[in-house]
Motif scaffolding. Structure first.
Motif, PDB file in Angstrom:
ATOM      1  N   ALA A 131       0.829  -1.137   0.059  1.00  0.00           N
ATOM      2  CA  ALA A 131      -0.004   0.011   0.134  1.00  0.00           C
ATOM      3  C   ALA A 131       0.835   1.276  -0.054  1.00  0.00           C
ATOM      4  O   ALA A 131       0.447   2.370  -0.503  1.00  0.00           O
ATOM      5  CB  ALA A 131      -0.876  -0.038   1.208  1.00  0.00           C
ATOM      6  N   PHE A 132       2.128   1.075   0.928  1.00  0.00           N
ATOM      7  CA  PHE A 132       2.866   2.514   0.590  1.00  0.00           C
ATOM      8  C   PHE A 132       3.611   2.582  -0.642  1.00  0.00           C
ATOM      9  O   PHE A 132       3.619   3.668  -1.184  1.00  0.00           O
ATOM     10  CB  PHE A 132       4.093   2.177   1.749  1.00  0.00           C
ATOM     11  N   LEU A 133       3.710   1.526  -1.179  1.00  0.00           N
ATOM     12  CA  LEU A 133       4.233   1.443  -2.672  1.00  0.00           C
ATOM     13  C   LEU A 133       3.084   2.386  -3.918  1.00  0.00           C
ATOM     14  O   LEU A 133       3.540   3.311  -4.453  1.00  0.00           O
ATOM     15  CB  LEU A 133       4.576   0.274  -3.420  1.00  0.00           C
ATOM     16  N   SER A 134       1.823   1.902  -3.477  1.00  0.00           N
ATOM     17  CA  SER A 134       0.877   2.512  -4.263  1.00  0.00           C
ATOM     18  C   SER A 134       0.732   3.764  -4.048  1.00  0.00           C
ATOM     19  O   SER A 134       0.628   4.694  -5.064  1.00  0.00           O
ATOM     20  CB  SER A 134      -0.356   1.472  -4.001  1.00  0.00           C
ATOM     21  N   GLY A 135       0.643   4.281  -2.871  1.00  0.00           N
ATOM     22  CA  GLY A 135       0.576   5.422  -2.581  1.00  0.00           C
ATOM     23  C   GLY A 135       1.754   6.446  -2.878  1.00  0.00           C
ATOM     24  O   GLY A 135       1.191   7.318  -3.353  1.00  0.00           O
ATOM     25  N   THR A 136       2.866   5.959  -2.622  1.00  0.00           N
ATOM     26  CA  THR A 136       3.898   6.963  -2.948  1.00  0.00           C
ATOM     27  C   THR A 136       4.432   6.905  -4.326  1.00  0.00           C
ATOM     28  O   THR A 136       4.690   7.851  -4.983  1.00  0.00           O
ATOM     29  CB  THR A 136       5.188   6.633  -2.390  1.00  0.00           C
ATOM     30  N   ILE A 137       3.938   6.003  -5.278  1.00  0.00           N
ATOM     31  CA  ILE A 137       3.753   6.059  -6.649  1.00  0.00           C
ATOM     32  C   ILE A 137       2.664   6.982  -7.338  1.00  0.00           C
ATOM     33  O   ILE A 137       3.213   7.792  -8.201  1.00  0.00           O
ATOM     34  CB  ILE A 137       3.734   4.615  -7.355  1.00  0.00           C
ATOM     35  N   ILE A 138       1.968   7.161  -6.687  1.00  0.00           N
ATOM     36  CA  ILE A 138       1.136   8.304  -7.024  1.00  0.00           C
ATOM     37  C   ILE A 138       1.310   9.719  -6.794  1.00  0.00           C
ATOM     38  O   ILE A 138       1.306  10.513  -7.492  1.00  0.00           O
ATOM     39  CB  ILE A 138      -0.395   8.127  -6.027  1.00  0.00           C
ATOM     40  N   GLN A 139       2.351   9.702  -5.769  1.00  0.00           N
ATOM     41  CA  GLN A 139       2.908  11.130  -5.342  1.00  0.00           C
ATOM     42  C   GLN A 139       3.903  11.276  -6.460  1.00  0.00           C
ATOM     43  O   GLN A 139       4.196  12.459  -6.722  1.00  0.00           O
ATOM     44  CB  GLN A 139       3.692  11.033  -3.952  1.00  0.00           C
ATOM     45  N   THR A 164      -5.642   1.365   1.295  1.00  0.00           N
ATOM     46  CA  THR A 164      -5.997   0.088   2.171  1.00  0.00           C
ATOM     47  C   THR A 164      -7.385   0.214   2.658  1.00  0.00           C
ATOM     48  O   THR A 164      -7.937  -0.942   2.493  1.00  0.00           O
ATOM     49  CB  THR A 164      -5.153   0.412   3.533  1.00  0.00           C
ATOM     50  N   VAL A 165      -8.143   1.310   2.726  1.00  0.00           N
ATOM     51  CA  VAL A 165      -9.430   1.250   3.130  1.00  0.00           C
ATOM     52  C   VAL A 165     -10.102   0.826   1.583  1.00  0.00           C
ATOM     53  O   VAL A 165     -11.343   0.125   2.032  1.00  0.00           O
ATOM     54  CB  VAL A 165      -9.859   2.603   3.385  1.00  0.00           C
ATOM     55  N   PHE A 166      -9.796   1.399   0.508  1.00  0.00           N
ATOM     56  CA  PHE A 166     -10.456   0.874  -0.716  1.00  0.00           C
ATOM     57  C   PHE A 166     -10.575  -0.651  -0.648  1.00  0.00           C
ATOM     58  O   PHE A 166     -11.478  -1.472  -1.042  1.00  0.00           O
ATOM     59  CB  PHE A 166      -9.925   1.680  -1.911  1.00  0.00           C
ATOM     60  N   CYS A 167      -9.117  -1.211  -0.682  1.00  0.00           N
ATOM     61  CA  CYS A 167      -9.161  -2.831  -0.424  1.00  0.00           C
ATOM     62  C   CYS A 167      -9.854  -3.483   0.369  1.00  0.00           C
ATOM     63  O   CYS A 167     -10.334  -4.468   0.197  1.00  0.00           O
ATOM     64  CB  CYS A 167      -7.608  -2.877  -0.669  1.00  0.00           C
ATOM     65  N   VAL A 168      -9.805  -2.801   1.572  1.00  0.00           N
ATOM     66  CA  VAL A 168     -10.676  -3.598   2.745  1.00  0.00           C
ATOM     67  C   VAL A 168     -12.259  -3.662   2.359  1.00  0.00           C
ATOM     68  O   VAL A 168     -12.827  -4.638   2.501  1.00  0.00           O
ATOM     69  CB  VAL A 168     -10.661  -2.858   3.887  1.00  0.00           C
ATOM     70  N   ALA A 329      -2.678  -6.151  -5.581  1.00  0.00           N
ATOM     71  CA  ALA A 329      -1.895  -6.938  -4.939  1.00  0.00           C
ATOM     72  C   ALA A 329      -2.353  -6.705  -3.220  1.00  0.00           C
ATOM     73  O   ALA A 329      -2.506  -7.711  -2.658  1.00  0.00           O
ATOM     74  CB  ALA A 329      -0.539  -6.734  -5.043  1.00  0.00           C
ATOM     75  N   VAL A 330      -2.818  -5.581  -3.137  1.00  0.00           N
ATOM     76  CA  VAL A 330      -3.127  -5.276  -1.712  1.00  0.00           C
ATOM     77  C   VAL A 330      -4.304  -6.051  -1.598  1.00  0.00           C
ATOM     78  O   VAL A 330      -4.662  -6.621  -0.052  1.00  0.00           O
ATOM     79  CB  VAL A 330      -3.367  -3.738  -1.537  1.00  0.00           C
ATOM     80  N   ILE A 331      -5.255  -5.933  -2.531  1.00  0.00           N
ATOM     81  CA  ILE A 331      -6.801  -6.538  -2.002  1.00  0.00           C
ATOM     82  C   ILE A 331      -6.172  -8.041  -1.742  1.00  0.00           C
ATOM     83  O   ILE A 331      -6.942  -8.844  -0.899  1.00  0.00           O
ATOM     84  CB  ILE A 331      -7.499  -6.622  -3.617  1.00  0.00           C
ATOM     85  N   SER A 332      -5.437  -8.870  -2.493  1.00  0.00           N
ATOM     86  CA  SER A 332      -5.205 -10.153  -2.144  1.00  0.00           C
ATOM     87  C   SER A 332      -4.466 -10.351  -0.980  1.00  0.00           C
ATOM     88  O   SER A 332      -4.798 -11.441  -0.191  1.00  0.00           O
ATOM     89  CB  SER A 332      -4.277 -10.712  -3.487  1.00  0.00           C
ATOM     90  N   GLU A 333      -3.703  -9.464  -0.602  1.00  0.00           N
ATOM     91  CA  GLU A 333      -2.907  -9.576   0.730  1.00  0.00           C
ATOM     92  C   GLU A 333      -3.656  -9.464   1.741  1.00  0.00           C
ATOM     93  O   GLU A 333      -3.630 -10.120   2.613  1.00  0.00           O
ATOM     94  CB  GLU A 333      -1.685  -8.457   0.788  1.00  0.00           C
ATOM     95  N   ILE A 334      -4.606  -8.581   1.757  1.00  0.00           N
ATOM     96  CA  ILE A 334      -5.623  -8.633   2.904  1.00  0.00           C
ATOM     97  C   ILE A 334      -6.459  -9.609   2.882  1.00  0.00           C
ATOM     98  O   ILE A 334      -6.741 -10.084   4.064  1.00  0.00           O
ATOM     99  CB  ILE A 334      -6.735  -7.302   2.458  1.00  0.00           C
ATOM    100  N   ALA A 335      -6.943 -10.253   1.851  1.00  0.00           N
ATOM    101  CA  ALA A 335      -7.621 -11.592   1.925  1.00  0.00           C
ATOM    102  C   ALA A 335      -6.962 -12.724   2.531  1.00  0.00           C
ATOM    103  O   ALA A 335      -7.108 -13.206   3.495  1.00  0.00           O
ATOM    104  CB  ALA A 335      -8.172 -11.880   0.533  1.00  0.00           C
ATOM    105  N   THR A 336      -5.521 -12.634   2.035  1.00  0.00           N
ATOM    106  CA  THR A 336      -4.543 -13.542   2.702  1.00  0.00           C
ATOM    107  C   THR A 336      -4.466 -13.472   4.204  1.00  0.00           C
ATOM    108  O   THR A 336      -4.509 -14.360   5.012  1.00  0.00           O
ATOM    109  CB  THR A 336      -3.264 -13.528   1.802  1.00  0.00           C
ATOM    110  N   SER A 337      -4.022 -12.242   4.361  1.00  0.00           N
ATOM    111  CA  SER A 337      -3.522 -12.006   5.940  1.00  0.00           C
ATOM    112  C   SER A 337      -4.653 -12.145   6.983  1.00  0.00           C
ATOM    113  O   SER A 337      -4.426 -12.555   8.206  1.00  0.00           O
ATOM    114  CB  SER A 337      -2.879 -10.535   6.014  1.00  0.00           C
TER     115      SER A 337
END
Length: 505
Positions: A131-139, A164-168, A329-337
């Motif tokens: 999620a940090f990568l996604s956010g900072t790439i946007i920056q 993260t909220v979107f993916c949750v 990937a965050v969507i999948s990671e939230i499901a997994t974790s």
């Protein structure tokens, strides 16, 4: 929560003290049973019975479901091949479950317990890293389009929260449609692959093959290029690690004991081929590595895209593909974790396990575990407000936690093989090559684990120190302390509720 093999542990190991209707000693009870059409195949039901579990999640899923500073272009390519070869050896099962099965009896409970914490740590922090990568790439994309923009840490943190909220929300409200959505994301992933590499092949200046395949950099100031190469692998591992993610979704996959190993192997193959093509393409089209590394966007690949296309629109589209890939990937990671949290909690592995292990009766998803994952990411991302170096150390912990869980699991299996003790019956096996693969995996994983704690460059100062080793030791220490004081009384190792072979349904 793996369903790949059945246990040979006799009921006398403690099954009678832990009936399948209640796991752990903290009051956890199974949630509502799922509809018959979501219970999977006969094999799935038989294996759930063998594991002493109640089907609480829907079985929706079927089969379809960079290191320039240290290493250089040659280091990237050969490092990718090394890491790919290492991860071609699939690990079997949810780590803490299998450690419980295979560890020496005297150490079963603690090793299983600490393995559960390592896996949980690795996957929770992987959400934050991605999620940090996604956010900072946007920056970084904003910087490209508006050079006057000065990215602030709090903005990066807010973007991490937004992703993260979107993916949750995605995981909660589209839970039933998640297999279909992930299929769509797979199509986007493949199409996006060509959207990126084709413009680079056609428009970007190309380096000669001799330079690409023989240039090893040591811009980190290490004592040798070999050390620099090993340090650079830490930038490659996250892209190829974590194939156990599918395992933690095992109770939602039809015919999981057969489908999971196949999905892991084919996943490695497809991602490996596409990843290798992408790495080689980027190495040939980088241009001057020093200028790329000093880009104001913060991400060299954005500068590579712009240098190749000379177009803001094209660069925006190509970078947007990367953002979509990381977000998916965050969507999948939230499901997994969340599933791993839920699984460990139903065995009493955490404080407040009864709360974490509750299943939403209306949706048959671990809603509380998903909420805990969201809270953890939001809290951890606050570190970015004080120190980006500390947040970067999270990448080290993610790698080291997952690597150590793999090492622990495979070591226990290897020990069982060396003692010539029988392994459980299984539908997927490495056969006579099993011991060789286990030994090769340990030889591969141990240096990966060690070098994950190395800083990017020398000399090491307080501000550039990789604090991953300190943080990792702290996590293991706190988990051990909790186990000694309280956890050993409420944690029930899966082996205690697993029925042996020859069970009756």
């Amino acid at each position: 929560m793996a369903l790949i093999e059945t246990s040979i542990v006799p009921k006398s190991a403690g099954y009678e003290q832990h009936k399948s209707a209640e796991y752990g000693q903290d009051g956890y009870k199974p949630g509502a049973p799922v509809q018959a059409k979501y219970r999977g195949t006969v094999a799935d039901q038989r294996e759930m019975h063998a594991l002493g579990r109640v089907q609480e999640l829907r079985r929706n899923f079927k089969f379809v479901t960079f290191g320039l500073t240290d290493g250089g272009t040659a280091g990237l390519i050969y490092g990718f091949l090394v890491v790919l070869a290492g991860f071609m050896s699939p690990t079997s099962g949810g780590q803490y479950h299998w450690v419980s099965e295979f560890a020496p009896r005297s150490a079963q409970k603690y090793l299983s317990y600490i393995s559960g914490y390592l896996v949980a740590t690795g996957w929770q922090l992987s959400i934050c890293s991605t999620a940090f990568l996604s956010g900072t790439i946007i920056q970084g994309l904003i910087v490209l389009n508006d050079p006057s923009y000065s990215p602030q840490p709090y903005q990066g943190t807010l973007l991490v929260w937004a992703v993260t909220v979107f993916c949750v929300l995605f995981n909660v409200f589209l839970a039933r449609r998640l297999p279909f959505v992930e299929g769509v994301l797979l199509v986007i992933y493949i199409v996006g692959f060509f959207v990126i590499i084709v413009p680079l092949w056609v428009l970007a200046p190309r380096a000669d093959a001799r330079t690409v395949f023989t240039t090893f950099n040591n811009a980190g100031g290490w004592n040798s290029k070999g050390t620099a190469f090993m340090v650079g692998l830490s930038g490659i591992i996250p892209g190829l690690a974590g194939y156990d993610c599918a395992v933690h979704m095992a109770e939602e996959i039809k015919d999981s004991s057969k489908t999971l190993p196949q999905a892991i192997v084919y996943g490695v193959m497809v991602n490996g081929v596409m990843g290798l093509i992408m790495v080689i393409t980027m190495c040939f089209t980088l241009g001057d590595p020093d200028s790329i590394l000093s880009t104001t966007t913060g991400y060299p690949f954005i500068q590579v895209f712009f240098n190749a296309t000379k177009s803001y629109a094209a660069t925006n589209v190509m970078t947007a593909v990367i953002i979509v890939v990381f977000t998916s990937a965050v969507i999948s990671e939230i499901a997994t974790s969340s599933r791993q949290l839920w699984s460990f909690a139903r065995d009493g592995g955490f404080p407040y396990s009864a709360f974490i292990a509750k299943i939403s009766r209306s949706q048959n998803i671990p809603l509380n575990a998903i909420s805990v994952s969201l809270a953890i990411v939001m809290l951890v991302s606050l570190i970015n407000l004080g120190s980006t170096v500390a947040l970067n150390a999270i990448n080290s912990i993610t790698i080291s936690a997952l690597m150590s869980s793999y090492i622990l699991t495979i070591s226990c299996v290897l020990l069982k093989r060396l003692r010539r003790q029988p392994l459980p019956a299984r539908r997927w096996t490495l056969g006579r090559y099993g011991m060789a693969v286990n030994i090769g995996a340990i030889v591969f994983l141990l240096p990966m684990f060690v070098f994950a704690f190395f800083p990017l460059a020398t000399p090491v100062k307080l501000a550039s120190m990789n604090w991953g080793s300190v943080m990792f030791s702290g996590i293991v220490g706190l988990a051990t302390l909790y186990y000694v004081v309280w956890g050993h009384r409420q944690y029930t190792p899966p082996v205690l509720i697993t029925r042996r072979e020859g069970y009756d349904m």
